[in-house]
Structure formats: structure tokens, C-alpha cells
Design an enzyme around this catalytic site. Structure first.
Site, PDB file in Angstrom:
ATOM      1  N   TYR A 213     -17.968   7.028  -2.493  1.00  0.00           N
ATOM      2  CA  TYR A 213     -18.336   6.856  -4.056  1.00  0.00           C
ATOM      3  C   TYR A 213     -19.066   5.623  -4.237  1.00  0.00           C
ATOM      4  CZ  TYR A 213     -13.696   4.983  -5.011  1.00  0.00           C
ATOM      5  OH  TYR A 213     -12.427   4.585  -4.913  1.00  0.00           O
ATOM      6  N   ASP A 291       3.360   2.293  -8.810  1.00  0.00           N
ATOM      7  CA  ASP A 291       3.902   2.285  -7.533  1.00  0.00           C
ATOM      8  C   ASP A 291       5.351   2.140  -7.326  1.00  0.00           C
ATOM      9  OD1 ASP A 291       1.392   3.196  -6.666  1.00  0.00           O
ATOM     10  OD2 ASP A 291       0.693   1.411  -5.706  1.00  0.00           O
TER      11      ASP A 291
END
Length: 395
Positions: A213, A291
Site C-alpha cells: 500500500y 501489544d
């Protein structure tokens, strides 16, 4: 109320901004001496953008990002399109916010600037949190240099190797997935006719896949490639690999992929480890997010987005409940199931993207192609539970 935050990444900075938004005082402690990172792209899906809209940062992020026209899937060698899900204005109409691709450095810069503007002394660099202690009335963090800082709540937004999580739950035992990931950033001008399309595209193949992308207003192309491999087990974003190794891994793939690898100034690779959902995220006045709480494989582009959602919810609950401990418990209750489901979905996509046999590819990718051609709304509906979620409207 004084909130201590360990970690100055996307989750930590967003948490700081969310707590400020809800009226708390914040201190962010980051072990690095600056917030610049090795270049990489990241996606900000609509569920995360709703938080930034509530914080007044959606325009600043959009200004430096790239808005892809669609999410699409293609075969890695031939480039054959399997399906395409329109984005651009469609994302706003269906899910209530845009879908952005952004350079991670730019993402961090927007968040850091917003934090410094609202609370100039909140961010402390070269401040590594190594542990904490707490009483009924306060929590105190210990820094590697011996300093101690006290507050009402500690949020561990300190990543996959979180010292805060380790103190709460003990040492982790991650499992190597048998996959390594490559990443690179390449100027679009260097790619000519093989530049990635203006989409967020996953390219699927036998035992491997990659994602392409554009970022930084479309001037840079981002590449992430995942390959099944058992001879590399270093979990570090700063380990370099060679161009020859990367090209060998994707030999015979579409020229868009091989051109990206051939033009990249630097290629990084790291091993992907999986972690089971944690039994708890909270210890009294201490909690973890992002995370540190639910590390995810990068196969749904939701790891950072889940941290952003966490940040809003923990700030809201802590500032609205009668005590910090009750607020943190409410945060865990509200977030744990959703994060675990997305974590499981990311894990499942590994098998979807890496079908090795012709029969497996036909059985999996054939229905995707048919749905893309004849039932595109079914593809949109599959994204609704993720992209349509809005933590800012759960007050």
C-alpha cells in the site's frame, strides 16, 4: 488523578491523549532517546479513526496519510484479482470513519505533537520502566537509572516484551509460528509502471503472502511480506536481511513485488511469534494494553487499532469509576473478549493466505473470487464487526 504510562509508542501516546481528554494528568515514560522509528507503514482502520476523531486528531492524521481506494486480494504470481472492497468515501458511509495508510514515523509525530501541545512536560524520554510497587493508595514505578515516580495508576503500553506484563504474570512463552516477515519502504517514483495500485492489497501464494500500500500522501510504497521459514528466529524489527534473500523468497512473483524488493534501500526481517490470550491484564492499580496485553500476528491490520481502542476505554473507565482498581477491572471486562477474537482472527488468516496446493487454493480463493464478482456485499458484512465498532459511543 495522575496516570503513569510506560511506553511512548502508538498505544502509549494514544492512551496519554485519551486520559488528558477525560481530565486526568499524565506522565509518559519511554526508554528510547527519541521517538523516531525504523521506517514502516501501518494501517489505521475506521474503528481506530473514530477514537482519533473524538480526540480531534483525524484531520492531522489524514493530512499526512494516504487514503486507499479499496482493500483487495490478488494472487501473488499472476496478479489475478480475487476481490475488491471499496474504501475511500465508502468507508465513511458504511463504517463511520475513513480508512488510512500511514507511515509509522508520521503517525507517531502527530501523536507526539498533540501530546506536547496539550501537556508539554508529560513525555519523558530515556526513561526505562523496569518495575513497580503499589499500595492501597498509589503506585510507584522504578526506572533503570534509579529514579522513582509515583501516581494513581500505571498503564503498561510497553510492547511485546513488556516488563509490566512480566511483573503481573511472569515470563511469557511465545511460540514461533514458522513464519518470518520482511518489510521495506520504497519511493513511488522509483517503481514506474510496477508501482503498487492505490489500494491496500494482499497478495497470496503458496507458503507466503505479502501486503502493499501507499503512505505519506502516496509518495512512498510500503511492503510487508511473510514467508514460511524455520531458520530465522530473531524477533527484532531492526535486523536487516539481504536483497538476494528477499528476492529468492519471492522468486517468480508479480513484477510489482519483485520491483519493490529490487528498489528497496533497506530490507528488514523478523520472526513472527504467537502468544495465547492472557488470563488477566490487571494487577490492582496497574494494567496493560496493546501489544503488552494481546500481541497479534499482523494479518488483519488490527494490532495498533486494538491498542487505540484499549486506550480510549481504559481512560474512560478509570476516570469515571469510583476507584482506579474498579476502572481497570471494567476496562479488562470490556476489552478482553474483543481483543482475543481479533487475535484469533489474525492467527487464522495465516492459513488462509498461504494455501500450498492447487486444490486448497481453489477451495479457498475460488469462493473469494465468486463473492467479489457476484456478492460483494457479503465481503463488506464480514468487516462490519471490526470496522463498524465504535468504542467512543459506548459511554
Amino acid at each position: 488523578m495522575k496516570i503513569l504510562i510506560s511506553g511512548g509508542g502508538i498505544g502509549g501516546l494514544t492512551a496519554a491523549l485519551c486520559f488528558l481528554h477525560h481530565g486526568a494528568e499524565v506522565t509518559v515514560m519511554e526508554q528510547a532517546t527519541d521517538l523516531g522509528e525504523v521506517g514502516a507503514g501501518i494501517q489505521i482502520p475506521p474503528n481506530a479513526m473514530k477514537v482519533f476523531a473524538a480526540l480531534g486528531l483525524d484531520a492531522a492524521l489524514a493530512e499526512t496519510a494516504f487514503r486507499p481506494l479499496a482493500i483487495e486480494a490478488r494472487m501473488g504470481r499472476s496478479g489475478m484479482e480475487l476481490f475488491q472492497i471499496p474504501l475511500a468515501d465508502h468507508a465513511i458511509k458504511r463504517w463511520g470513519a475513513p480508512y488510512l495508510n500511514i507511515y509509522r514515523v508520521d503517525y507517531i509525530a502527530v501523536l507526539e505533537a498533540a501530546l506536547r501541545a496539550q501537556s508539554p512536560d508529560a513525555l519523558h524520554l530515556d526513561a526505562e520502566v523496569v518495575g513497580y510497587s503499589q499500595t492501597e493508595h498509589a503506585v510507584e514505578v522504578q526506572l533503570a537509572d534509579g529514579r522513582r515516580i509515583s501516581g494513581d495508576v500505571l498503564i503498561g503500553a510497553d510492547g511485546i516484551h513488556s516488563p509490566v506484563r512480566t511483573q503481573i504474570l511472569g515470563a511469557e512463552k511465545p511460540v514461533f509460528t514458522g513464519n518470518i516477515a520482511w518489510r521495506a519502504i520504497v519511493p513511488m517514483a522509483a517503481l514506474g509502471e510496477y508501482a503498487p495500485r492505490p489500494t491496500a492489497c494482499v497478495w497470496m501464494g503458496s507458503g507466503k503472502h505479502c501486503v502493499t500500500y501507499r503512505v505519506r500522501r502516496g509518495t512512498l510504497a510500503n511492503f510487508v511480506g511473510v514467508v514460511e521459514c524455520d531458520d530465522w528466529t530473531t524477533e527484532s524489527w531492526t535486523e536487516r536481511g539481504t536483497r538476494e534473500e528477499a528476492l529468492t523468497n519471492f522468486e517468480g512473483w508479480h513484477p510489482t513485488i519483485t520491483s519493490l524488493l529490487g528498489e528497496a534501500d533497506a530490507l528488514y526481517r523478523w520472526a513472527l511469534f504467537d502468544r495465547a490470550p492472557l488470563p488477566r491484564w490487571v494487577d490492582g492499580r496497574v494494567a496493560i494494553l496493546g501489544d503488552a496485553a494481546h500481541p497479534m500476528l499482523p494479518f488483519m491490520a488490527q494490532g495498533a487499532a486494538m491498542a487505540v481502542e484499549d486506550a480510549w476505554v481504559v481512560a474512560r473507565e478509570v476516570t469515571q469509576k469510583t476507584s482506579p482498581a474498579r476502572g481497570l477491572e471494567a476496562y479488562q471486562h470490556l476489552r478482553q473478549t474483543r481483543a482475543s477474537r481479533v487475535q484469533a482472527g489474525s492467527r487464522a488468516n495465516t492459513k488462509t493466505f498461504h494455501k500450498r496446493t492447487r486444490l486448497g487454493q481453489l477451495a479457498t480463493y475460488g469462493p473469494m473470487w465468486l463473492a467479489g464478482k457476484f456478492a460483494p456485499m457479503a465481503l463488506h458484512k464480514r468487516q462490519d464487526p471490526i470496522y463498524g465498532h465504535d468504542v467512543t459511543r459506548l459511554d
